[in-house]
Write a protein that holds these residues in place. Structure first.
Motif, PDB file in Angstrom:
ATOM      1  N   ILE A  42     -11.831  11.162   5.883  1.00 45.16           N
ATOM      2  CA  ILE A  42     -11.376   9.912   5.991  1.00 45.16           C
ATOM      3  C   ILE A  42     -10.127   9.767   5.430  1.00 45.16           C
ATOM      4  CG2 ILE A  42     -11.516   7.285   5.777  1.00 45.16           C
ATOM      5  CD1 ILE A  42     -14.264   7.702   5.167  1.00 45.16           C
ATOM      6  N   VAL A  43      -8.910   9.248   6.351  1.00 47.40           N
ATOM      7  CA  VAL A  43      -7.630   9.220   5.623  1.00 47.40           C
ATOM      8  C   VAL A  43      -7.032   8.041   6.001  1.00 47.40           C
ATOM      9  CG1 VAL A  43      -5.115  10.199   5.639  1.00 47.40           C
ATOM     10  CG2 VAL A  43      -7.160  11.730   6.063  1.00 47.40           C
ATOM     11  N   ILE A  44      -6.701   7.169   4.803  1.00 46.10           N
ATOM     12  CA  ILE A  44      -5.987   5.773   4.923  1.00 46.10           C
ATOM     13  C   ILE A  44      -4.594   6.020   4.460  1.00 46.10           C
ATOM     14  CG2 ILE A  44      -6.038   3.663   4.339  1.00 46.10           C
ATOM     15  CD1 ILE A  44      -8.924   3.812   3.631  1.00 46.10           C
ATOM     16  N   ALA A  45      -3.552   5.646   5.399  1.00 43.98           N
ATOM     17  CA  ALA A  45      -2.352   5.719   5.119  1.00 43.98           C
ATOM     18  C   ALA A  45      -1.652   4.199   4.714  1.00 43.98           C
ATOM     19  CB  ALA A  45      -1.398   6.037   6.316  1.00 43.98           C
ATOM     20  N   GLY A  46      -1.301   4.003   3.540  1.00 43.09           N
ATOM     21  CA  GLY A  46      -0.893   2.649   3.008  1.00 43.09           C
ATOM     22  C   GLY A  46       0.444   2.604   3.385  1.00 43.09           C
ATOM     23  N   LEU A  47       0.682   1.398   3.993  1.00 38.18           N
ATOM     24  CA  LEU A  47       2.056   0.966   4.464  1.00 38.18           C
ATOM     25  C   LEU A  47       2.958  -0.007   3.577  1.00 38.18           C
ATOM     26  CD1 LEU A  47       1.150   0.394   8.369  1.00 38.18           C
ATOM     27  CD2 LEU A  47       1.755   2.289   7.240  1.00 38.18           C
ATOM     28  N   TYR A  48       4.046   0.306   3.211  1.00 37.08           N
ATOM     29  CA  TYR A  48       4.841  -0.481   2.486  1.00 37.08           C
ATOM     30  C   TYR A  48       5.852  -1.296   2.978  1.00 37.08           C
ATOM     31  CZ  TYR A  48       1.530   1.395  -1.076  1.00 37.08           C
ATOM     32  OH  TYR A  48       0.369   1.563  -1.726  1.00 37.08           O
ATOM     33  N   GLY A  49       6.117  -2.323   2.363  1.00 34.86           N
ATOM     34  CA  GLY A  49       7.618  -3.110   2.725  1.00 34.86           C
ATOM     35  C   GLY A  49       7.702  -3.604   4.178  1.00 34.86           C
ATOM     36  N   PRO A  50       8.732  -4.206   4.466  1.00 37.51           N
ATOM     37  CA  PRO A  50       8.838  -4.817   6.103  1.00 37.51           C
ATOM     38  C   PRO A  50       9.011  -3.907   6.701  1.00 37.51           C
ATOM     39  CG  PRO A  50      11.065  -4.958   4.232  1.00 37.51           C
ATOM     40  CD  PRO A  50       9.818  -4.354   3.598  1.00 37.51           C
ATOM     41  N   ARG A  51       9.468  -2.379   6.319  1.00 39.61           N
ATOM     42  CA  ARG A  51       9.626  -1.596   7.451  1.00 39.61           C
ATOM     43  C   ARG A  51       8.033  -0.735   7.781  1.00 39.61           C
ATOM     44  NH1 ARG A  51      13.880   2.376   6.444  1.00 39.61           N
ATOM     45  NH2 ARG A  51      13.846   2.983   8.376  1.00 39.61           N
ATOM     46  N   ALA A  77     -11.147   1.220   0.118  1.00 36.63           N
ATOM     47  CA  ALA A  77     -10.120  -0.075   0.157  1.00 36.63           C
ATOM     48  C   ALA A  77      -9.737  -0.484  -1.206  1.00 36.63           C
ATOM     49  CB  ALA A  77     -11.109  -1.049   0.849  1.00 36.63           C
ATOM     50  N   SER A  78     -10.678  -0.473  -1.996  1.00 33.61           N
ATOM     51  CA  SER A  78     -10.287  -0.827  -3.576  1.00 33.61           C
ATOM     52  C   SER A  78      -9.101   0.239  -4.174  1.00 33.61           C
ATOM     53  CB  SER A  78     -11.453  -0.764  -4.198  1.00 33.61           C
ATOM     54  OG  SER A  78     -11.009  -1.034  -5.861  1.00 33.61           O
ATOM     55  N   ALA A  79      -9.570   1.461  -3.829  1.00 32.37           N
ATOM     56  CA  ALA A  79      -8.488   2.369  -4.432  1.00 32.37           C
ATOM     57  C   ALA A  79      -7.133   2.263  -3.597  1.00 32.37           C
ATOM     58  CB  ALA A  79      -9.112   3.869  -3.983  1.00 32.37           C
ATOM     59  N   LEU A  80      -6.996   1.843  -2.349  1.00 30.12           N
ATOM     60  CA  LEU A  80      -5.716   1.770  -1.457  1.00 30.12           C
ATOM     61  C   LEU A  80      -5.263   0.330  -2.320  1.00 30.12           C
ATOM     62  CD1 LEU A  80      -4.029   2.583   0.859  1.00 30.12           C
ATOM     63  CD2 LEU A  80      -5.283   0.839   1.907  1.00 30.12           C
ATOM     64  N   ALA A  81      -5.825  -0.476  -2.704  1.00 38.75           N
ATOM     65  CA  ALA A  81      -5.250  -1.681  -3.288  1.00 38.75           C
ATOM     66  C   ALA A  81      -4.687  -1.840  -4.434  1.00 38.75           C
ATOM     67  CB  ALA A  81      -6.353  -3.097  -2.957  1.00 38.75           C
ATOM     68  N   THR A  82      -5.464  -1.020  -5.414  1.00 36.19           N
ATOM     69  CA  THR A  82      -5.244  -1.031  -6.616  1.00 36.19           C
ATOM     70  C   THR A  82      -4.320   0.441  -7.194  1.00 36.19           C
ATOM     71  OG1 THR A  82      -7.614   0.033  -7.343  1.00 36.19           O
ATOM     72  CG2 THR A  82      -7.497  -2.546  -7.190  1.00 36.19           C
ATOM     73  N   GLY A  83      -4.142   1.366  -6.259  1.00 38.92           N
ATOM     74  CA  GLY A  83      -3.517   2.480  -6.496  1.00 38.92           C
ATOM     75  C   GLY A  83      -2.152   2.447  -6.975  1.00 38.92           C
ATOM     76  N   GLY A  84      -1.648   1.236  -7.055  1.00 44.50           N
ATOM     77  CA  GLY A  84      -0.080   1.111  -7.590  1.00 44.50           C
ATOM     78  C   GLY A  84       0.757   1.106  -6.309  1.00 44.50           C
ATOM     79  N   GLU A  85       1.696   0.412  -6.685  1.00 44.97           N
ATOM     80  CA  GLU A  85       2.855   0.113  -5.713  1.00 44.97           C
ATOM     81  C   GLU A  85       3.903   1.418  -5.839  1.00 44.97           C
ATOM     82  OE1 GLU A  85       4.187  -3.698  -5.755  1.00 44.97           O
ATOM     83  OE2 GLU A  85       2.305  -4.722  -5.209  1.00 44.97           O
ATOM     84  N   PRO A  86       4.337   2.199  -4.842  1.00 45.42           N
ATOM     85  CA  PRO A  86       5.213   3.125  -5.144  1.00 45.42           C
ATOM     86  C   PRO A  86       6.740   2.467  -5.164  1.00 45.42           C
ATOM     87  CG  PRO A  86       4.537   3.304  -2.988  1.00 45.42           C
ATOM     88  CD  PRO A  86       3.590   2.564  -3.475  1.00 45.42           C
ATOM     89  N   GLY A  87       7.211   1.821  -6.290  1.00 46.33           N
ATOM     90  CA  GLY A  87       8.824   1.041  -5.990  1.00 46.33           C
ATOM     91  C   GLY A  87       8.216  -0.370  -5.940  1.00 46.33           C
ATOM     92  N   PRO A  88       9.308  -0.909  -5.619  1.00 45.28           N
ATOM     93  CA  PRO A  88       9.321  -2.498  -5.359  1.00 45.28           C
ATOM     94  C   PRO A  88       8.783  -3.350  -4.118  1.00 45.28           C
ATOM     95  CG  PRO A  88      11.456  -1.932  -4.756  1.00 45.28           C
ATOM     96  CD  PRO A  88      10.799  -0.477  -5.378  1.00 45.28           C
ATOM     97  N   GLU A  89       8.306  -2.329  -3.114  1.00 43.38           N
ATOM     98  CA  GLU A  89       7.831  -2.804  -2.243  1.00 43.38           C
ATOM     99  C   GLU A  89       6.337  -2.920  -2.179  1.00 43.38           C
ATOM    100  OE1 GLU A  89      10.885  -1.067   1.451  1.00 43.38           O
ATOM    101  OE2 GLU A  89       9.162   0.215   0.632  1.00 43.38           O
ATOM    102  N   GLU A  90       5.901  -3.893  -1.598  1.00 42.08           N
ATOM    103  CA  GLU A  90       4.314  -4.231  -1.653  1.00 42.08           C
ATOM    104  C   GLU A  90       3.573  -3.688  -0.400  1.00 42.08           C
ATOM    105  OE1 GLU A  90       3.945  -8.542  -1.472  1.00 42.08           O
ATOM    106  OE2 GLU A  90       4.639  -8.868  -3.294  1.00 42.08           O
ATOM    107  N   LEU A  91       2.148  -3.515  -0.838  1.00 45.39           N
ATOM    108  CA  LEU A  91       1.687  -3.154   0.251  1.00 45.39           C
ATOM    109  C   LEU A  91       1.292  -3.996   1.303  1.00 45.39           C
ATOM    110  CD1 LEU A  91      -0.553  -0.744   1.272  1.00 45.39           C
ATOM    111  CD2 LEU A  91      -2.153  -1.903  -0.263  1.00 45.39           C
ATOM    112  N   THR A  92       1.613  -3.576   2.675  1.00 47.16           N
ATOM    113  CA  THR A  92       1.534  -4.671   3.771  1.00 47.16           C
ATOM    114  C   THR A  92       0.707  -4.274   4.776  1.00 47.16           C
ATOM    115  OG1 THR A  92       3.403  -3.217   4.914  1.00 47.16           O
ATOM    116  CG2 THR A  92       3.964  -5.426   3.472  1.00 47.16           C
ATOM    117  N   GLY A  93       0.101  -3.269   4.712  1.00 44.56           N
ATOM    118  CA  GLY A  93      -0.827  -2.694   5.974  1.00 44.56           C
ATOM    119  C   GLY A  93      -1.543  -1.249   5.830  1.00 44.56           C
TER     120      GLY A  93
END
Length: 407
Positions: A42-51, A77-93
């Motif tokens: 399983i691979v989950i790619a986290g999407l960050y910021g408005p782009r 899902a918990s690991a994705l949500a709590t894995g830390g934000e790379p920079g100022p952008e938020e996890l958006t999807g």
């Protein structure tokens, strides 16, 4: 996706203006995001910021037992949500990929339907954490199926072909940025998986003998003498590998002087014939290390001070032969001793990271954690890589005098 041919929110890859607008783009992107073609995972790619930049990536082995799927989905899902934000952008999807084993007995469509409940559990678990899954794909046989598309007649029941390799803007951007796909996950993991065949029985016998001889000493007052003996053996093996650089060929018959000087090391005559040059090079390394030498090294590496000393062989002329040595020792952890592979696997991951091979490092560290989920050195290195750290601060620590002399 409405319509399915275009995503609601385009995804940006490689920190560049490469926009992935449809499922085909997303399917094509996965090997470039990982650096290899994944299998049985399983691979989950986290999407960050408005782009919707693809930054975070989580990979886990597909659980075979459906009873494990709910807990697995929650944990990822918990690991994705709590894995830390790379920079100022938020996890958006997120984008979800399910990649079966290449040897799975079912067809692509059968496999897709078999894993549909798992895909749904993952979507629900992410949604519960306010992480919308913008696409969920099943990838097999160079085709993809969407779990999200609900439009009648939109997607082929037999799957949609993945774009031809190298034909997409992302492929071009990856080439410009020096990003390459290193082959399949299976081929990369084979370099550090336990050996098979008749050689296994001989290696287990030597490991049994080494364990009987060394473990009582490692746990008693003779630990330091065992540590020094193992360090000297490691030096000899490193020098031996350095004198035999990798060549993409099956090794020729050794001379009588070679056989005498190398103390009748294993011939591995029973080897499986391989045509891949990487397999051939690894097999050549296996032939340079006897079963007895491998056993003594594997048992010795369970000693943490010695492991930390050997971790200093991470750069310069030591790095390449050290990486070959750690991979070879990981392959020799067979039978009941597979659990002893965490130290050489972690050292392989560490050296690979230090030498710029992030893909090889991740594969080795993930394998180390699969072998021993509580192996702290592997967990710390894996987390450091996931956090985007530079290995240089750690290298500076390893360069301190206590890291041990060069061979």
């Amino acid at each position: 996706m409405t319509p399915h041919g275009n995503t609601v929110q385009p995804v940006t890859a490689l920190d560049a203006d490469v926009v992935l607008r449809n499922p085909g783009d997303l399917a094509d992107a996965l090997p470039y995001l990982l650096g290899y073609h994944p299998e049985d995972c399983i691979v989950i790619a986290g999407l960050y910021g408005p782009r919707s930049r693809v930054v975070g990536r989580i990979r886990a082995t597909l659980p075979a037992d459906p009873a494990e799927w709910p807990a697995h989905a929650e944990a990822l899902a918990s690991a994705l949500a709590t894995g830390g934000e790379p920079g100022p952008e938020e996890l958006t999807g997120a984008v979800l990929y399910l990649c079966p084993d290449a040897d799975a007995p079912w067809t692509g469509r059968e496999g897709m339907e078999r894993l549909r409940p798992l895909a749904q559990l993952l979507r629900i678990a992410c949604g519960a954490r306010e992480i919308p899954v913008c696409e969920a794909l099943y990838l097999a046989e160079r085709r993809f199926w969407s779990y999200i598309c609900v439009r009648s007649g939109c997607c082929d029941a037999d799957g949609t072909p993945v774009p031809e390799a190298g034909s997409t803007p992302l492929a071009a951007a990856s080439a410009v940025n020096g990003i390459r796909v290193q082959g399949t996950q299976r081929a990369l993991e084979r370099r550090i998986r336990p050996l098979r065949g008749p050689a296994v029985a001989r290696q287990v016998r030597e490991l049994d003998a080494a364990a009987a001889a060394l473990m009582p000493k490692l746990l008693g007052p003779e630990a330091e003498s065992v540590r020094q003996e193992t360090l000297e053996l490691a030096r000899r093996l490193l020098s031996r590998l350095r004198r035999s650089p990798h060549r993409a060929a099956i090794p020729a018959q050794r001379s009588r002087d070679d056989r005498d000087n190398r103390d009748n090391r294993d011939e591995h005559a029973e080897r499986i014939e391989r045509v891949d040059p990487v397999d051939a090079a690894d097999e050549r390394d296996d032939a340079l290390i006897t079963s007895d030498e491998a056993a003594r090294m594997i048992l010795g590496l369970q000693d943490l001070p010695l492991r930390d000393t050997l971790a200093a062989w991470m750069e310069g002329p030591d790095a390449a032969p050290a990486l070959r040595l750690w991979r070879a020792l990981a392959r020799r952890c067979v039978g009941a001793y597979e659990g002893h592979a965490a130290p050489p696997l972690t050292l392989a991951g560490w050296v690979a990271w230090c030498t710029g091979d992030a893909v090889g490092a991740r594969i080795a560290l993930m394998r180390a954690l699969e072998t021993d989920s509580e192996y702290l050195f592997a967990a710390l290195l894996h987390q450091a890589m996931n956090d985007g750290m530079d290995p240089e601060p750690l290298r500076r620590c390893m360069r301190q005098p206590q890291s041990g002399p060069r061979p």
